[in-house]
Design a protein around this motif. Structure first.
Motif, PDB file in Angstrom:
ATOM      1  N   ARG A 185      12.217   2.578   1.705  1.00  0.00           N
ATOM      2  CA  ARG A 185      11.221   2.460   2.771  1.00  0.00           C
ATOM      3  C   ARG A 185      10.941   3.816   3.421  1.00  0.00           C
ATOM      4  O   ARG A 185       9.794   4.146   3.749  1.00  0.00           O
ATOM      5  CB  ARG A 185      11.683   1.443   3.810  1.00  0.00           C
ATOM      6  N   GLU A 186      11.985   4.625   3.577  1.00  0.00           N
ATOM      7  CA  GLU A 186      11.815   5.952   4.168  1.00  0.00           C
ATOM      8  C   GLU A 186      10.973   6.848   3.267  1.00  0.00           C
ATOM      9  O   GLU A 186      10.065   7.557   3.729  1.00  0.00           O
ATOM     10  CB  GLU A 186      13.180   6.580   4.423  1.00  0.00           C
ATOM     11  N   VAL A 187      11.261   6.819   1.975  1.00  0.00           N
ATOM     12  CA  VAL A 187      10.482   7.618   1.028  1.00  0.00           C
ATOM     13  C   VAL A 187       9.038   7.142   0.990  1.00  0.00           C
ATOM     14  O   VAL A 187       8.099   7.951   0.993  1.00  0.00           O
ATOM     15  CB  VAL A 187      11.107   7.554  -0.381  1.00  0.00           C
ATOM     16  N   ALA A 188       8.850   5.834   0.952  1.00  0.00           N
ATOM     17  CA  ALA A 188       7.496   5.288   0.913  1.00  0.00           C
ATOM     18  C   ALA A 188       6.696   5.737   2.124  1.00  0.00           C
ATOM     19  O   ALA A 188       5.510   6.095   2.008  1.00  0.00           O
ATOM     20  CB  ALA A 188       7.550   3.768   0.831  1.00  0.00           C
ATOM     21  N   ALA A 312      15.346   5.793 -12.446  1.00  0.00           N
ATOM     22  CA  ALA A 312      13.965   6.174 -12.147  1.00  0.00           C
ATOM     23  C   ALA A 312      13.014   4.981 -12.210  1.00  0.00           C
ATOM     24  O   ALA A 312      12.100   4.852 -11.386  1.00  0.00           O
ATOM     25  CB  ALA A 312      13.506   7.273 -13.105  1.00  0.00           C
ATOM     26  N   LYS A 313      13.196   4.108 -13.192  1.00  0.00           N
ATOM     27  CA  LYS A 313      12.296   2.952 -13.325  1.00  0.00           C
ATOM     28  C   LYS A 313      12.449   2.005 -12.140  1.00  0.00           C
ATOM     29  O   LYS A 313      11.451   1.542 -11.558  1.00  0.00           O
ATOM     30  CB  LYS A 313      12.604   2.214 -14.635  1.00  0.00           C
ATOM     31  N   LEU A 314      13.689   1.734 -11.755  1.00  0.00           N
ATOM     32  CA  LEU A 314      13.934   0.845 -10.628  1.00  0.00           C
ATOM     33  C   LEU A 314      13.454   1.467  -9.318  1.00  0.00           C
ATOM     34  O   LEU A 314      12.907   0.778  -8.447  1.00  0.00           O
ATOM     35  CB  LEU A 314      15.419   0.500 -10.538  1.00  0.00           C
ATOM     36  N   THR A 315      13.647   2.774  -9.176  1.00  0.00           N
ATOM     37  CA  THR A 315      13.220   3.464  -7.951  1.00  0.00           C
ATOM     38  C   THR A 315      11.703   3.456  -7.827  1.00  0.00           C
ATOM     39  O   THR A 315      11.150   3.160  -6.760  1.00  0.00           O
ATOM     40  CB  THR A 315      13.750   4.901  -7.940  1.00  0.00           C
ATOM     41  N   LEU A 316      11.017   3.785  -8.923  1.00  0.00           N
ATOM     42  CA  LEU A 316       9.552   3.795  -8.885  1.00  0.00           C
ATOM     43  C   LEU A 316       9.005   2.392  -8.634  1.00  0.00           C
ATOM     44  O   LEU A 316       8.046   2.212  -7.864  1.00  0.00           O
ATOM     45  CB  LEU A 316       9.003   4.366 -10.188  1.00  0.00           C
ATOM     46  N   ALA A 317       9.599   1.399  -9.285  1.00  0.00           N
ATOM     47  CA  ALA A 317       9.141   0.020  -9.075  1.00  0.00           C
ATOM     48  C   ALA A 317       9.313  -0.400  -7.615  1.00  0.00           C
ATOM     49  O   ALA A 317       8.442  -1.071  -7.042  1.00  0.00           O
ATOM     50  CB  ALA A 317       9.899  -0.927  -9.997  1.00  0.00           C
ATOM     51  N   ALA A 318      10.432  -0.014  -7.012  1.00  0.00           N
ATOM     52  CA  ALA A 318      10.675  -0.355  -5.608  1.00  0.00           C
ATOM     53  C   ALA A 318       9.675   0.336  -4.688  1.00  0.00           C
ATOM     54  O   ALA A 318       9.188  -0.253  -3.713  1.00  0.00           O
ATOM     55  CB  ALA A 318      12.106   0.012  -5.221  1.00  0.00           C
ATOM     56  N   LEU A 319       9.357   1.593  -4.986  1.00  0.00           N
ATOM     57  CA  LEU A 319       8.372   2.324  -4.181  1.00  0.00           C
ATOM     58  C   LEU A 319       6.987   1.690  -4.298  1.00  0.00           C
ATOM     59  O   LEU A 319       6.260   1.553  -3.310  1.00  0.00           O
ATOM     60  CB  LEU A 319       8.320   3.787  -4.619  1.00  0.00           C
ATOM     61  N   ILE A 320       6.626   1.321  -5.524  1.00  0.00           N
ATOM     62  CA  ILE A 320       5.320   0.683  -5.735  1.00  0.00           C
ATOM     63  C   ILE A 320       5.235  -0.620  -4.946  1.00  0.00           C
ATOM     64  O   ILE A 320       4.235  -0.902  -4.263  1.00  0.00           O
ATOM     65  CB  ILE A 320       5.084   0.445  -7.235  1.00  0.00           C
ATOM     66  N   ALA A 321       6.295  -1.406  -5.007  1.00  0.00           N
ATOM     67  CA  ALA A 321       6.307  -2.679  -4.274  1.00  0.00           C
ATOM     68  C   ALA A 321       6.187  -2.452  -2.771  1.00  0.00           C
ATOM     69  O   ALA A 321       5.543  -3.237  -2.061  1.00  0.00           O
ATOM     70  CB  ALA A 321       7.587  -3.445  -4.600  1.00  0.00           C
ATOM     71  N   GLU A 322       6.802  -1.395  -2.282  1.00  0.00           N
ATOM     72  CA  GLU A 322       6.754  -1.085  -0.855  1.00  0.00           C
ATOM     73  C   GLU A 322       5.370  -0.595  -0.417  1.00  0.00           C
ATOM     74  O   GLU A 322       4.912  -0.897   0.687  1.00  0.00           O
ATOM     75  CB  GLU A 322       7.813  -0.023  -0.532  1.00  0.00           C
ATOM     76  N   LEU A 323       4.698   0.145  -1.307  1.00  0.00           N
ATOM     77  CA  LEU A 323       3.421   0.770  -0.947  1.00  0.00           C
ATOM     78  C   LEU A 323       2.220  -0.128  -1.203  1.00  0.00           C
ATOM     79  O   LEU A 323       1.203  -0.012  -0.516  1.00  0.00           O
ATOM     80  CB  LEU A 323       3.254   2.085  -1.725  1.00  0.00           C
ATOM     81  N   GLU A 324       2.330  -0.986  -2.199  1.00  0.00           N
ATOM     82  CA  GLU A 324       1.185  -1.841  -2.517  1.00  0.00           C
ATOM     83  C   GLU A 324       0.894  -2.781  -1.351  1.00  0.00           C
ATOM     84  O   GLU A 324       1.790  -3.357  -0.749  1.00  0.00           O
ATOM     85  CB  GLU A 324       1.442  -2.643  -3.799  1.00  0.00           C
ATOM     86  N   GLY A 325      -0.368  -2.914  -1.058  1.00  0.00           N
ATOM     87  CA  GLY A 325      -0.758  -3.761   0.061  1.00  0.00           C
ATOM     88  C   GLY A 325      -0.933  -2.997   1.355  1.00  0.00           C
ATOM     89  O   GLY A 325      -1.522  -3.520   2.315  1.00  0.00           O
ATOM     90  N   GLN A 326      -0.409  -1.747   1.412  1.00  0.00           N
ATOM     91  CA  GLN A 326      -0.626  -0.918   2.587  1.00  0.00           C
ATOM     92  C   GLN A 326      -2.022  -0.293   2.522  1.00  0.00           C
ATOM     93  O   GLN A 326      -2.628  -0.159   1.459  1.00  0.00           O
ATOM     94  CB  GLN A 326       0.434   0.182   2.676  1.00  0.00           C
TER      95      GLN A 326
END
Length: 546
Positions: A185-188, A312-326
């Motif tokens: 969440r902080e990175v996002a 990396a795959k799990l981290t990127l997927a988590a970031l995408i999930a956090e950012l999508e919809g914003q």
């Protein structure tokens, strides 16, 4: 079942299809009996480089294996293992050791004692009945965590011992570690707030097979992407958001965007300071976000404002999930401007270099050779690698990779001659691809004899040799040595050498013959014959650096 047979059966159970080797080691014959293809090289270092490529081109799913004899074979292998360690390549190394009675007696070379600093895991097989658990540990290390070489030394007298009839349970598959949700969440938040973010992708993206997620995040943020040499080809370099790769030489787009970045997001990279990669000390204005698998690399060379440990795959997927919809207003504002700026800078940079890229001079411009090569081959079906020195710096900024794992980049340590084994290993692993190594007349002096291995083992690679009869980049720092003793002069007719080994060889001196020669070389590889094209080039030392 004796130890060598047990090891071979274990390798087969783990999906190993071929081992690269130099005799004598009982595992070689046992592997052949088990229908594992054995590939015999002319020197140990090339064999390790081949195993390295096998592992890389499957993102570690198909593991490269190398085996050799005790004493001189193990001693000669040190450089190849050290290179794999520097490049974080997961290979399994199986040296025969001296007998247990003498392995610790000087001056006998003890692999476990000497390789422990250039391996991720290193242990002896001290008794036959321990073979299943030792191999289980080896494959667990190879398939989990940060990649690196694993070595199991088998003392000569242990080969005579029995192993259990049951090889024991298989180690679990690849273990992936996800990121801390609070840090995600902080990175996002940092990426969403950034006005000029840049994504820097390392080879961890390749090993995590996170190419789609990398592209998705870049497009979601409208953020430009650059890569390390190891990460090159993790992002399609024809994409409108692609800046190209970093190295000792870089496209101007990389330098300009990093210099203006307010946030640099490193994913699947170590940010290791090396003379052959990007130096991030040039860009102190940016905040750094570092997401990588091994916590050891966090804050190692680059002080980061936020760090995340995870696949990396799990981290990127988590970031995408956090950012999508914003709402992401900053990202929306970059939708047109960033691709346009990339194209403007790239076009101006290429205009500056076009006199070299299209030169009609003789001796040939190496840049013309590589430019013509890129525009002649089908880049979607090519695997290419550079060598140390000028070939790396002349190729990597201008070559635009289009598909994952189509460029084998390296540069933490830079052994001359590394590229030949990588291309041969690539052809072993991906026989339907056109596998190319680009090297110079210094590199071929180190490993050129193994072009014969490519012929004998039916590995039809395309070898692009840039021959300027000199160690050109050393000329400015060895002026007196050159004037007095010609210390930078080297010589050879390498196309004739290729022919003598049974391959296709052609020497090219006229710029009008570059493309036709490349086509003839490709035709030779398609007929099953390795091809070496020797281009006589000028002593070019200019590189794209800033």
């Amino acid at each position: 079942m004796k130890v060598a047979q047990g090891v071979a059966e274990y390798l087969k159970r783990e999906g190993v299809e071929f081992i690269v080797a130099y005799p004598v080691n009982p595992i070689i014959e046992a592997a052949a009996v088990a229908d594992i293809r054995t590939v015999i090289v002319r020197q140990e270092r090339i064999g390790l480089h081949m195993a390295d490529a096998v592992s890389r081109l499957s993102s570690g799913r198909q593991l490269g294996v190398f085996t050799m004899q005790s004493g001189p074979g193990t001693e000669n292998a040190f450089g190849g293992v050290a290179q794999a360690y520097g490049e974080s390549a997961p290979i399994l190394v199986l040296p025969m050791g001296y007998s247990r009675r003498t392995m610790h007696v000087a001056p006998n070379f003890n692999a476990v004692a000497n390789f422990q600093h250039v391996t991720k895991w290193c242990e002896p097989l001290s008794m036959g009945k321990a073979m299943p658990e030792v191999m289980r540990r080896a494959f667990s290390q190879l398939r989990s965590g940060s990649p690196g070489p694993v070595m199991i030394e088998v003392p000569a007298d242990v080969f005579g011992e029995d192993v259990p009839d049951e090889l024991g349970p298989r180690p679990n598959g690849r273990v992936r570690v996800g990121p801390d949700p609070d840090l995600v969440r902080e990175v996002a938040a940092m990426l969403a707030a950034a006005e000029r973010p840049v994504i820097y992708a390392g080879q961890g993206v390749h090993y995590a097979e996170a190419w789609d997620e990398l592209r998705h995040l870049a497009e979601l943020l409208n953020a430009p992407v650059t890569t390390s040499l190891g990460g090159k080809s993790s992002f399609n370099e024809d994409h409108p958001l692609a800046l190209g790769s970093g190295g000792r030489a870089v496209p101007k787009t990389v330098h300009e965007f990093l210099g203006a970045a307010d946030v640099i997001f490193g994913i699947g990279c170590s940010f290791t300071t090396t003379g052959f990669g990007l130096y991030f000390g040039k860009y102190p204005q940016a905040k750094y976000v570092h997401a990588t698998l091994d916590p050891v690399d966090l804050n190692k060379n680059v002080a980061s404002d936020c760090v995340v440990a995870g696949d990396a795959k799990l981290t990127l997927a988590a970031l995408i999930a956090e950012l999508e919809g914003q709402a992401l207003p900053h990202a929306a504002s970059r939708a047109d401007s960033v691709p346009a700026e990339i194209e403007r800078i790239r076009s101006g940079w290429l205009d500056e270099w076009m006199p070299k890229l299209s030169s009609d001079s003789a001796p040939l411009s190496p840049y013309r050779v590589l430019w013509d090569l890129m525009h002649t081959v089908d880049r979607d079906n090519v695997i290419i690698t550079h060598d140390a020195g000028s070939p790396r710096d002349q190729l990597s900024p201008f070559w635009r990779s289009t598909t994952p794992l189509s460029y084998i980049g390296w540069g933490k340590t830079t052994q001359l001659g590394y590229g030949l084994g990588l291309a041969m290993g690539a052809k072993l692993a991906q026989p339907d691809k056109l596998c190319i190594n680009v090297w110079g007349d210094a590199a071929i002096g180190f490993t050129g004899m193994d072009f014969e291995t490519a012929v004998r083992e039916r590995l039809p690679i395309l070898s692009i040799l840039l021959n300027n009869f000199s160690m050109a980049i050393e000329l400015p720092i060895m002026q007196v040595a050159t004037e007095k003793y010609r210390s930078t002069d080297i010589s050879g007719h390498y196309a004739d050498m290729a022919k003598a080994f049974g391959g296709y060889g052609e020497r090219v001196t006229d710029p009008a013959d570059i493309v036709p020669a490349i086509r003839r070389g490709i035709e030779a590889t398609e007929s099953g014959t390795p091809a070496l094209l020797e281009f006589i080039t000028e002593k070019e030392i200019s590189i794209s650096s800033y």
